[in-house]
Every structure is written in C-alpha cells, then in structure tokens.
Design an enzyme around this catalytic site. Structure first.
Site, PDB file in Angstrom:
ATOM      1  N   LYS A  34       6.719  -4.578 -12.160  1.00 47.17           N
ATOM      2  CA  LYS A  34       8.093  -4.093 -12.300  1.00 47.17           C
ATOM      3  C   LYS A  34       8.944  -5.242 -12.812  1.00 47.17           C
ATOM      4  CE  LYS A  34      11.787  -1.938  -9.671  1.00 47.17           C
ATOM      5  NZ  LYS A  34      12.156  -1.364  -8.373  1.00 47.17           N
ATOM      6  N   LYS A  61       6.571  -0.589 -15.139  1.00 44.95           N
ATOM      7  CA  LYS A  61       7.960  -0.143 -15.195  1.00 44.95           C
ATOM      8  C   LYS A  61       8.876  -1.225 -15.718  1.00 44.95           C
ATOM      9  CE  LYS A  61      11.449   1.268 -11.947  1.00 44.95           C
ATOM     10  NZ  LYS A  61      11.826   1.270 -10.581  1.00 44.95           N
TER      11      LYS A  61
HETATM   12  C1  PBG Z   1      14.484   0.541  -6.364  1.00 43.84           C
HETATM   13  C2  PBG Z   1      14.125   1.232  -7.625  1.00 43.84           C
HETATM   14  C3  PBG Z   1      14.741   1.076  -8.864  1.00 43.84           C
HETATM   15  C4  PBG Z   1      14.179   2.037  -9.697  1.00 43.84           C
HETATM   16  C5  PBG Z   1      13.224   2.729  -8.957  1.00 43.84           C
HETATM   17  N1  PBG Z   1      13.186   2.202  -7.662  1.00 43.84           N
HETATM   18  C6  PBG Z   1      15.845   0.200  -9.320  1.00 43.84           C
HETATM   19  C7  PBG Z   1      15.791  -1.245  -9.114  1.00 43.84           C
HETATM   20  O1  PBG Z   1      14.747  -1.850  -8.872  1.00 43.84           O
HETATM   21  O2  PBG Z   1      16.863  -1.854  -9.184  1.00 43.84           O
HETATM   22  C8  PBG Z   1      14.591   2.276 -11.120  1.00 43.84           C
HETATM   23  C9  PBG Z   1      14.343   3.629 -11.641  1.00 43.84           C
HETATM   24  C10 PBG Z   1      15.117   3.996 -12.849  1.00 43.84           C
HETATM   25  O3  PBG Z   1      15.904   3.203 -13.409  1.00 43.84           O
HETATM   26  O4  PBG Z   1      14.952   5.142 -13.266  1.00 43.84           O
HETATM   27  N2  PBG Z   1      13.641  -0.424  -5.889  1.00 43.84           N
END
Ligand code: PBG
Length: 340
Positions: free
Chosen positions: A211, A265
């Site tokens: 991520k 992601k």
């Molecule tokens: C939280 C999380 C996030 C997303 C999914 N789970 C945001 C972040 O890490 O700040 C992003 C999903 C999206 O932007 O569609 N941990």
C-alpha cells in the site's frame, strides 16, 4: 539481417505480407476467439460506506454514484450486488466525530457501526455474499492515522496489540475476510494467531501488503471523515511510490505470516507492481482501484472527455497485469453485458 531488409526482400519477392496481425481482428467472433483475458462479476469486490442513523443514503463529495448508507438501508445496495453475483463487499464505516479519540477506542467496541452492520448483513444474507472489513484505526482516531500516534511517531507494536483485538471483534461479528490496511510490521501473523486461538481459523486474511502513500486516497478520506482530521501524512508506514523491489519483500513477508491473498493499492498507477508480484508469487492478487482513480474517471466521463467504455478498459488492465480480482467503486454500476 535487420528486420527492414528482411521485409523489403519479402515485398520484392512477392511474399509480403504473409503474416497479417489484422486477420484475427477482422470479425467479432474472431476477436472473441483469441481474447486472452475475461472480466466477470466474479472478479469484482464492491466497497460500501456505512453511516450512523436511520434511512440514510448520503452522497459522497467527488464520488458521484457512491453513497454512505445507514444500516437499515444496506439491503438496497447489497441486493444489487447479489443480483450481479458480485462475490464480496467491503465495509467502511464513517463514525460520529464525537466517538473518535487518540487511541481509536471505538474500534474495540463490539457494538460499533461496523460490527452492527456485520451482524445485520450476516443475519439477513447468511453466506450468500462475502464480507471484508479493514483492520486499521483511521476511521476511529482523532488524528486520522491508522495507528497509535505518540511523540510524533506511529507506534508499531503497540498498534498491533489493538489491531488484533479489532480483527477478533470483527470476525466474531461475522466478518469473513479480515483486511489489515494499516501497514504495521508483523500484524498479519499476530492477527492469524489470534483468530486461530479463538477457533476462527476459517476466517480469511487479505493483507494490504503493498500500500503506497498515495494522493489518490483523498475522496475516501472525506467519505470516512479522516481527511480533515489527518495530521501530517502516512509516509512512515505506507510505501514510497518511488520503490518497486520493496513491494516484493512486503509480499513475501505477508505470505510467510499467513496471508491468504495480497492487495496492491492504488490500482492503475501500480500495474507494473501487480505484474511483478504475479511473476514472482503464486498467490491471489487483489487490485484496489481507489477513490481518487474513481473520481478522476467519473469526472472525465461526466465532462465527455472520455466515454463509459473507459471503465471496462481500466478493469481489464488489472486482469492483464495479473490481478485475480478488483476492488472498485464501479462494481455495482457497470453492465458487463453492454460493454465488453
Ligand atoms: C484506511 C484505508 C484507506 C483506503 C482504504 N483503507 C485510506 C488511507 O490509507 O488513508 C483508501 C481507499 C480509497 O481511496 O478508495 N487504512
């Protein structure tokens, strides 16, 4: 002999062109015959935002077509997913700001919004559709971070102790797939052990293994109410987008720790990473086409810069790269029979 000279000679000898790539593209049946990838509803995971209260269906800023639902309104969207045979939904809570604190305490309340939604869906739909839930503290913390924040630092091991409890509470409430999205080190193993210790060995884990600290999460953070709360950025735990080999180390660690599937992601800016993971590991890869990607595409369609087919084109890019399935806010909106 260079290619140029080779083809030139073929022209001269009257053999050119003996290979015509366009032959197989000439008819619809023929294009279908040589098609390398297929996209079906089985490949899609639908994210659903939930909110407190009753009879709510609230639009989300910059995400036209996506709403926050109160629990009693959830069946409208879940019925839609079931009808399309979408195998799984992912729940994301937007909780009341008053319930947020620096420890994310509400995450450990067995009667919190997400747990109530889990019990409601499981009771109504049994096992007809899978439910996935994030494990991370950001919807619950006053500072908007995924972990405990002390002396300007995100604490790793202390956060993990909370995350394993959050995972357990969600699994007990009916969550089928626990998805740690916090990027703390070592949490997958700890969660796996905790679930097994509690006879929840059938609960799966999708690790948000790769991520990136990304600009594409903006609309999501608005939707769960963590954007205005967020102090600083998430660069000390989410990955640096300048790196690619590091992604493979993250994946191999999470596989060793017991992840059933791994996530990459955001989506489209990271297709190279998906392919790299696919070439190196034999584990299902989930791509997440995140909120900022959704908003950008949606906006370009609205302004007639691109047409609706572009959505399917982006989803096929994930399939080509090697993803088994895709989390996408488009899941309930597209008609795969119309666009293919
Ligand atoms: C939280 C999380 C996030 C997303 C999914 N789970 C945001 C972040 O890490 O700040 C992003 C999903 C999206 O932007 O569609 N941990």
């Amino acid at each position: 002999m260079s290619h140029h000279i080779y083809y030139l000679r073929m022209i001269i000898t009257g053999k050119y062109p003996n290979l015509r790539m366009r032959r197989s593209r000439m008819h619809d049946w023929s294009r279908r015959l040589v098609q390398e990838n297929n996209l079906s509803y089985n490949d899609l995971i639908l994210p659903i935002f939930i909110t407190e209260g009753k009879n709510k269906k609230i639009p989300i800023k910059n995400m036209p077509g996506v709403y926050r639902y109160s629990i009693n309104n959830l069946s409208s969207i879940i019925d839609k997913a079931l009808k399309k045979k979408i195998p799984m939904v992912a729940l994301f809570p937007q909780i009341n700001n008053k319930l947020k604190d620096q420890f994310g305490s509400e995450a450990l309340n067995e009667n919190n919004l997400v747990c109530k939604a889990l019990r409601y869906i499981k009771k109504k739909y049994k096992n007809k559709i899978g439910i996935m839930c994030d494990v991370a503290l950001d919807p619950y913390t006053s500072h908007g971070h995924d972990g405990l924040f002390k002396n300007k630092k995100i604490l790793n091991d202390e956060t993990n102790e909370i995350l394993i409890k959050q995972a357990l509470i969600q699994a007990k409430a009916g969550c089928d797939v626990i998805a740690p999205s916090d990027m703390m080190d070592g949490r997958v193993l700890k969660i796996r052990k905790e679930l097994d210790k509690n006879n929840l060995n059938d609960v799966q884990i999708i690790s948000y293994a790769v991520k990136y600290a990304s600009s594409f999460y903006g609309p999501f953070r608005d939707a769960v109410g963590s954007k205005s709360a967020l102090k600083g950025n998430k660069k000390t735990y989410q990955m640096n987008f300048k790196n690619s080999d590091e992604a493979l180390r993250e994946i191999s660690l999470d596989i060793k720790e017991g992840a059933d599937m791994v996530m990459v992601k955001p989506g489209m800016p990271y297709l190279d990473i998906i392919r790299n993971v696919k070439n190196n590991f034999k584990i299902p890869i989930i791509a997440y086409q995140v909120s900022g990607e959704y908003s950008s595409i949606k906006n370009a369609i609205k302004n007639k810069i691109i047409d609706e087919n572009s959505i399917i084109e982006t989803l096929y890019s994930f399939k080509r790269a090697g993803a088994s399935s895709i989390v996408t806010y488009f899941a309930d909106q597209i008609d795969l029979n119309l666009f293919n």
